[in-house]
Design an enzyme around this catalytic site. Sequence first.
Site, short mmCIF file in Angstrom:
data_model
loop_
_atom_site.label_atom_id
_atom_site.label_comp_id
_atom_site.label_asym_id
_atom_site.label_seq_id
_atom_site.Cartn_x
_atom_site.Cartn_y
_atom_site.Cartn_z
N GLY A 8 0.84 -1.20 0.00
CA GLY A 8 0.00 0.00 0.00
C GLY A 8 0.87 1.25 0.00
N GLY A 10 -0.43 4.57 0.15
CA GLY A 10 -1.13 5.77 0.62
C GLY A 10 -0.30 6.45 1.69
N GLY A 11 -0.91 7.41 2.38
CA GLY A 11 -0.19 8.11 3.45
C GLY A 11 0.37 7.15 4.47
N ALA A 12 -0.42 6.17 4.87
CA ALA A 12 0.03 5.22 5.91
C ALA A 12 1.25 4.43 5.44
CB ALA A 12 -1.11 4.28 6.28
N GLY A 13 1.16 3.88 4.22
CA GLY A 13 2.24 3.05 3.72
C GLY A 13 3.53 3.84 3.51
N ASP A 208 -8.96 -5.57 0.18
CA ASP A 208 -8.18 -6.78 -0.15
C ASP A 208 -7.22 -7.17 0.97
OD1 ASP A 208 -9.04 -5.24 -2.32
OD2 ASP A 208 -7.34 -5.75 -3.59
N HIS A 229 -19.41 10.28 4.77
CA HIS A 229 -19.35 11.73 4.69
C HIS A 229 -20.75 12.25 4.37
CE1 HIS A 229 -18.14 15.74 3.66
NE2 HIS A 229 -16.97 15.46 4.20
N ARG A 266 -19.59 14.25 11.79
CA ARG A 266 -20.16 13.79 10.52
C ARG A 266 -21.33 12.83 10.70
NH1 ARG A 266 -14.52 13.11 7.13
NH2 ARG A 266 -14.10 15.35 7.10
#
Length: 277
Positions: A8, A10-13, A208, A229, A266
């Site tokens: 991954g 994304g920001g985390a990966g 996944d 959202h 939200r």
Amino acid sequence: MIDVLVIGSGGAGLVAAISAKEAGANVKVVSKAFATRAQTSMAQGGINASLGNVEEDSVEAHIKDTLKSSQGLADEEAITKLCEEAQEAVEWLDRLGLPFSRTAEGKIAQRRLGGASGIRACYAQDYTGLKILHTLYDRASKMGIDFINEYLLLNYIVEDKKVLGATFLSLKSGEVQELRARSVIVATGGYSQVYHGFTTNSTASTGDGIAAALRAGARLSDMEFVQFHPTALKNSAILISESARGAGGYLLNAKKERFTDELAARDVVARAIADEI
Ligand SMILES: Cc1cc2nc3c(=O)[nH]c(=O)nc-3n(C[C@H](O)[C@H](O)[C@H](O)COP(=O)(O)OP(=O)(O)OC[C@H]3O[C@@H](n4cnc5c(N)ncnc54)[C@H](O)[C@@H]3O)c2cc1C
């Protein structure tokens, strides 16, 4: 041999990959799309951190607001750590060169988002996630972190209850290949596409990595917490950012009356809209 295999981008990966590389590890990042197409690129509104650049704010207020929004269901220790470290995380991104919007005095600009008692969200125009992802990707590339794109995780390789790597489908060649690593970090995002047609999330959010973890015998927790959202375009589910409400936008029902505090948490706003409909 790979020391740290991050699945991954994304920001985390990418943050995990950069941290591992800084600690001296040999790191490889794999993703099923091109690295900078991760859903993180879609985030707009901003990241909450109680910098107090626009009005007074505090870590305590950030913790209190977050616990309140969780309706008492959150892990207080995790929230405290998140809020305490948010300022440093934003300052770290700033040092990496993230082009945050600025106040007239040159400080990181902040705006009000829902569920926050203060003006707390740090942003880069309305491209916050895109800028985060590009900044992290630039940094990772400069550090020599290796990327494999279009490589779809199939299963983790598990022997004696230890994860030794994973198998992947190469979307370019159609071959199944395996990568062995000393440790594996799963950063494959969420699974909101089960709500296809109603989710503002990326089409890649198909869970996944979570499913593969379950098949490998991992225990999952808090899977029921999916955030909806409140505002999106009706036919496409494209997000109407909360910053529109933060900037003074309001919600009207069929009688042209306001019916909720547009900047409540939200789930509160989403339920108020559902009630009106
Ligand atoms: C429209 C929108 C607006 C948002 N606005 C904000 C905001 O203002 N502020 C905020 O804090 N948050 C916001 N969010 C939420 C935020 O974007 C996400 O929580 C965050 O980006 C998740 O990051 P991640 O790294 O965990 O996952 P992702 O960014 O989803 O990355 C997942 C990665 O895993 C890879 N992957 C997935 N499955 C596989 C597989 N089988 N094999 C290989 N790779 C795989 C993907 O290719 C991708 O690289 C918003 C989200 C959306 C959709």
